[in-house]
Enzyme design. Structure first.
Site, PDB file in Angstrom:
ATOM      1  CD  GLU A   1     -23.695   8.451  40.629  1.00  0.00           C
ATOM      2  OE1 GLU A   1     -23.238   8.048  39.544  1.00  0.00           O
ATOM      3  OE2 GLU A   1     -23.972   7.700  41.570  1.00  0.00           O
TER       4      GLU A   1
ATOM      5  CD  GLN B   1     -20.888   7.668  36.732  1.00  0.00           C
ATOM      6  OE1 GLN B   1     -21.584   8.371  37.472  1.00  0.00           O
ATOM      7  NE2 GLN B   1     -20.230   8.157  35.696  1.00  0.00           N
TER       8      GLN B   1
ATOM      9  CB  CYS C   1     -16.809   3.400  46.655  1.00  0.00           C
ATOM     10  SG  CYS C   1     -17.489   4.585  45.482  1.00  0.00           S
TER      11      CYS C   1
ATOM     12  CD  GLN D   1     -21.821   2.042  41.272  1.00  0.00           C
ATOM     13  OE1 GLN D   1     -22.594   2.801  41.865  1.00  0.00           O
ATOM     14  NE2 GLN D   1     -20.508   2.182  41.359  1.00  0.00           N
TER      15      GLN D   1
ATOM     16  N   GLY E   1      -3.382  11.936  36.757  1.00  0.00           N
ATOM     17  CA  GLY E   1      -4.104  11.684  38.000  1.00  0.00           C
ATOM     18  C   GLY E   1      -5.551  11.312  37.749  1.00  0.00           C
TER      19      GLY E   1
END
EC number: 1.2.1.70
Length: 416
Positions: A110, A112, A50, A116, A187
């Site tokens: 981070e 993540q 993203c 990926q 949320g």
């Protein structure tokens, strides 16, 4: 060998353009094969998330890779080019290592992104667009990212509100797995909190939300129980930890409700973390004995301290990345030297074989053996010294002392 990387990310392009340049998971296999066909070695890996889209190629022309990207997504050159960053050679290696270590992420450090990049590499292998060089590059990159994680504190400190809330709970409760948690809201922030809690072994979670169907959708993933906001007084006494993040204009938990719950708990301590703006929990709750209330401002000060810690760790990580990228380029150059040596030997052997064949033919026709041996030696010597002689002559005419010195060393003229 020429490594090339082009890409856009959160620093260079808007969300709108990033969405247009991204590759859908069901199309990336064919996209990699198409991109690889534009390189000399058939090697290409596409990393698409993203926040970034990056194309890594071996022996690819930079302009050809950009043209392929524009054509694939049907985008105008003038719209894409100003937002692209481009790397070659060692810059490619260093950038990929920085990306995988979280040094180029929106949130510094981070973790993540490493997963990926690994997933992109696996897809490239499945598509058959990875050979020796790309395989070595990405495997080395994964090792470097692991080294950064183990040798620096880049990922040790919480830098998101959700992670900070869970980290605070870990400091207060020795074992989160034994706690019961009430989450208020459904949320994105609460979903991230739930994921961190799950990763830390929490098994009993209840999610209260104004819209129960939204809470139920989230509860399916985490094995939690969904309730309405009206049911909170019933479940609150069972909660060791309460974390709230809603868009309510008025507080959801008042002092009276929490005081009653604490009495039912026989004054066992309760941690309440309010990460909503405006507040979900009345400030007076913090005055109650056995109620430990923290707000988003408390967490923000922790996050700022932790970001400073991560920036310090990032400086150490950058040194690791630079050293490792140099080591990889040494490996690349060793491959190039092996290729050059093999090519030089093949060329020299071809010259020898041609001259020997001629000499044997002349000898078979009755030629003088002594004269043929001398002729063979002279011709072989002249053939082999022709290229070095030309190179020395050209360097001398240019006054290029550096090249002359290198040639003399290579030819064994300067033993020392």
């Amino acid at each position: 060998m020429s490594l090339v990387a082009i890409g856009i990310n959160h620093k260079t392009a808007t969300v709108d353009l990033r969405e247009k340049v991204a590759f859908a998971p069901d199309r990336i296999h064919d996209a990699m094969k198409s991109l690889a066909s534009h390189t000399k070695t058939g090697e290409a890996v596409i990393v698409s998330t993203c926040n970034r889209t990056e194309l890594y190629c071996n022996t690819g022309e930079e302009e050809a890779v950009i043209a392929w990207l524009e054509e694939y997504h049907q985008l105008a050159h003038e719209d894409v080019l100003p937002c692209l960053y481009k790397y070659q050679g060692q810059e490619v290696v260093q950038h990929l290592m920085r990306v995988s270590a979280g040094l180029d992420s929106l949130i510094l450090g981070e973790p993540q992104i490493l997963g990926q990049v690994k997933q992109s590499f696996v897809k490239a292998k499945e598509a058959g667009t990875v050979a020796v060089t790309m395989d070595r590059l990405f495997q080395n990159t994964f090792s470097v990212a692991k080294k950064v994680r183990t040798e620096t504190e880049i990922g040790a400190a919480a830098v998101s509100v959700a992670f900070a809330a869970v980290s605070m709970a870990k400091h207060i409760f020795s074992a989160l797995s034994a706690t019961k948690v009430l989450l208020i809201g459904a949320g994105e922030t609460i979903e991230l909190v739930a994921r961190h809690l799950k990763d830390n072994g929490v098994e009993t979670m209840t999610v209260a939300n104004r819209t129960v169907s939204r809470a139920e959708a989230m509860c399916e993933e985490f094995g939690a129980t969904a309730i309405t906001l009206e049911q909170i007084p019933e479940y609150l006494p069972k909660a060791d930890i309460v974390i709230s993040s809603t868009a309510s204009p008025l507080p959801i938990l008042g002092k009276g409700m929490v005081e009653k719950a604490l009495k039912q708990r026989r004054h066992q301590p309760m941690l309440l973390v309010d990460i909503a703006v405006p507040r979900d929990i009345e400030a007076e709750v913090g005055d109650l004995d056995d109620a430990f209330l923290y707000t988003v401002d408390d967490l923000q000060s922790i996050i700022e301290q932790n970001m400073a810690s991560r920036r310090e760790a990032a400086e150490q990580a950058e040194i690791i990345v630079e050293e490792e990228s140099h080591l990889f380029m040494e490996w690349i150059r060793s491959l190039e030297s092996v290729d050059s040596i093999r090519e030089y030997r093949t060329q020299s052997m071809a010259v020898k074989d041609e001259l020997v064949e001629r000499a044997i033919n002349k000898l078979a026709q009755g030629g003088d053996s002594e004269q043929l041996i001398l002729e063979l030696a002279n011709k072989l010597t002249n053939k082999l010294i022709h290229a070095p002689t030309q190179a020395l002559t050209a360097a001398s005419r240019r006054g290029d002392l550096n090249s002359i010195g290198q040639l003399r060393t290579a030819l064994g003229l300067d033993k020392d």
